[in-house]
Motif scaffolding. Structure first.
Motif: not given
Length: 188
Positions: A166-184
């Motif tokens: 929780p100490t890390i989460l509360s001090r970070s901006q979270i950037v979520r990386f999604q799986p690549l789509n079929a075309e990618e």
């Protein structure tokens, strides 16, 4: 060629960072989360290259040719700090953040990121394997996260925000990386 230009997928994340950079609103700490092998580490290094480039564009694109770009590409830039879990360890040792007992607070990421940038205008730290921060190493990092040095950026890389303290989460901006789509995936 610059690293971010070669990256497949994650265009929306790149655009988010471009907007933040143009507005001079980059955060001091980011937590990149997503599946293993999805490009988080490559993106982090590419972002570092763009931020340390001596001839960047306003679109957060590195030139890929200057000395700074080549040093980041080789992972030897003096203003880029890389920390990762040693293969023989089950967690990231606290010594990588604050030095061993003999050199406490005079070595390690927390010390190095507080120093004046050697070549550029900022320091960038990438903590790979953030899923392997134990309570001791997370607590050692906490003061730096709470009071980040001016013109520094820290990027933590993990697989899930649920694996972070929780100490890390509360001090970070979270950037979520999604799986690549079929075309990618076809372009890889």
């Amino acid at each position: 060629m610059a690293i971010l230009e070669q990256l497949v997928g994650h265009r929306n994340i790149l655009e988010r960072f471009q907007r933040s950079s143009q507005r001079n609103r980059l955060a001091s700490t980011y937590l990149f989360v997503g599946r293993e092998g999805i490009g988080k580490r490559t993106f982090a290094i590419g972002l570092a290259q763009s931020l340390l480039c001596r001839q960047p564009t306003d679109q957060l694109q590195a030139c890929g040719q200057c000395r700074s770009c080549r040093q980041v590409d080789a992972l030897t830039h003096p203003d880029l700090i890389l920390v990762k879990r040693p293969p023989e360890k089950n967690f990231i040792p606290v010594e990588l953040f604050i030095g061993d007992r003999e050199h406490r607070r005079r070595e390690g990421l927390c010390h190095d990121i507080s120093l004046t940038p050697f070549e550029g205008t900022r320091k960038i730290a990438i903590i790979d394997d953030a899923d392997f921060l134990n309570a001791e190493s997370a607590n050692a990092l906490l003061k730096t996260l709470e009071e980040p040095p001016a013109d520094s950026i820290m990027i933590l890389i993990g697989t899930s925000e649920h694996r972070q303290l929780p100490t890390i989460l509360s001090r970070s901006q979270i950037v979520r990386f999604q799986p690549l789509n079929a075309e990618e995936l076809l372009t890889v």
